[in-house]
Design a protein around this motif. Structure first.
Motif, PDB file in Angstrom:
ATOM      1  N   PRO A  91       0.815  -1.223   0.000  1.00 60.92           N
ATOM      2  CA  PRO A  91       0.000   0.000   0.000  1.00 60.92           C
ATOM      3  C   PRO A  91       0.846   1.269   0.000  1.00 60.92           C
ATOM      4  N   TRP A  92       2.004   1.197   0.624  1.00 59.71           N
ATOM      5  CA  TRP A  92       2.893   2.365   0.664  1.00 59.71           C
ATOM      6  C   TRP A  92       3.523   2.607  -0.703  1.00 59.71           C
ATOM      7  N   LEU A  93       3.912   1.526  -1.361  1.00 55.16           N
ATOM      8  CA  LEU A  93       4.486   1.645  -2.702  1.00 55.16           C
ATOM      9  C   LEU A  93       3.439   2.156  -3.694  1.00 55.16           C
ATOM     10  N   LYS A  94       2.219   1.628  -3.570  1.00 56.65           N
ATOM     11  CA  LYS A  94       1.136   2.108  -4.438  1.00 56.65           C
ATOM     12  C   LYS A  94       0.879   3.589  -4.166  1.00 56.65           C
ATOM     13  N   GLY A  95       0.797   3.960  -2.908  1.00 51.24           N
ATOM     14  CA  GLY A  95       0.541   5.357  -2.554  1.00 51.24           C
ATOM     15  C   GLY A  95       1.598   6.289  -3.108  1.00 51.24           C
ATOM     16  N   ALA A  96       2.859   5.893  -2.975  1.00 49.34           N
ATOM     17  CA  ALA A  96       3.956   6.717  -3.510  1.00 49.34           C
ATOM     18  C   ALA A  96       3.858   6.828  -5.031  1.00 49.34           C
ATOM     19  N   SER A  97       3.482   5.745  -5.683  1.00 51.41           N
ATOM     20  CA  SER A  97       3.349   5.762  -7.145  1.00 51.41           C
ATOM     21  C   SER A  97       2.167   6.618  -7.588  1.00 51.41           C
ATOM     22  N   VAL A  98       1.080   6.578  -6.826  1.00 50.02           N
ATOM     23  CA  VAL A  98      -0.080   7.423  -7.148  1.00 50.02           C
ATOM     24  C   VAL A  98       0.296   8.900  -6.994  1.00 50.02           C
ATOM     25  N   ILE A  99       1.067   9.213  -5.980  1.00 49.30           N
ATOM     26  CA  ILE A  99       1.548  10.597  -5.822  1.00 49.30           C
ATOM     27  C   ILE A  99       2.420  10.981  -7.020  1.00 49.30           C
TER      28      ILE A  99
END
Length: 149
Positions: A91-99
């Protein structure tokens, strides 16, 4: 409230997927318009005006609403109990990628405004290279969510 989120989950997930597809289509297409605008139309004349109009409509009628819908549905999914395990990496990697995707979106809007003012300074080759950014981010997001490492 949690019961409602659990019941709505498949519908919200479907809406999220459709929104993401729409947003990604625009993120892929707008840099391609910039390539052709740069290489074929220049910064003045009728063709320039047509490209400027197309870019503006893509950004404001499709790209921006799709991003907002993606975010709204995504946040509903995040707050649905049992969907996200915050102790995992994904979820953290996805969140960073969405940013990263949002920063790319903002960059595209800035480039669009430069074209509108007749102030584009980038080449078609540079836009082609930048067109790979959303592809890389999309791969990270999809593999993070599906594999859940």
């Amino acid at each position: 409230m949690y019961d409602f989120l659990a019941l709505a989950y498949p519908w919200v997930k479907a809406f999220h997927i459709v929104s993401v597809i729409s947003w990604m289509a625009a993120l892929f297409y707008l840099p391609r318009l910039f390539v052709h605008h740069t290489e074929r139309a220049g910064l003045e004349g009728e063709t320039h005006e047509i490209f400027t109009m197309m870019e503006f409509k893509l950004a404001t009628v499709i790209m921006r609403p799709a991003m907002h819908a993606t975010w709204i549905a995504g946040l509903v999914l995040v707050f649905t109990p049992g969907i996200v395990d915050w102790s995992m990496v994904w979820p953290w990697l996805k969140g960073a990628s969405v940013i990263g995707m949002i920063l790319f979106h903002i960059w595209l809007i800035q480039r669009m405004k430069a074209f509108q003012k007749g102030e584009n300074t980038l080449t078609g080759r540079q836009y082609r290279m930048m067109n790979e950014v959303p592809t890389v981010l999309m791969l990270v997001i999809v593999f993070s969510v599906v594999v859940k490492f």
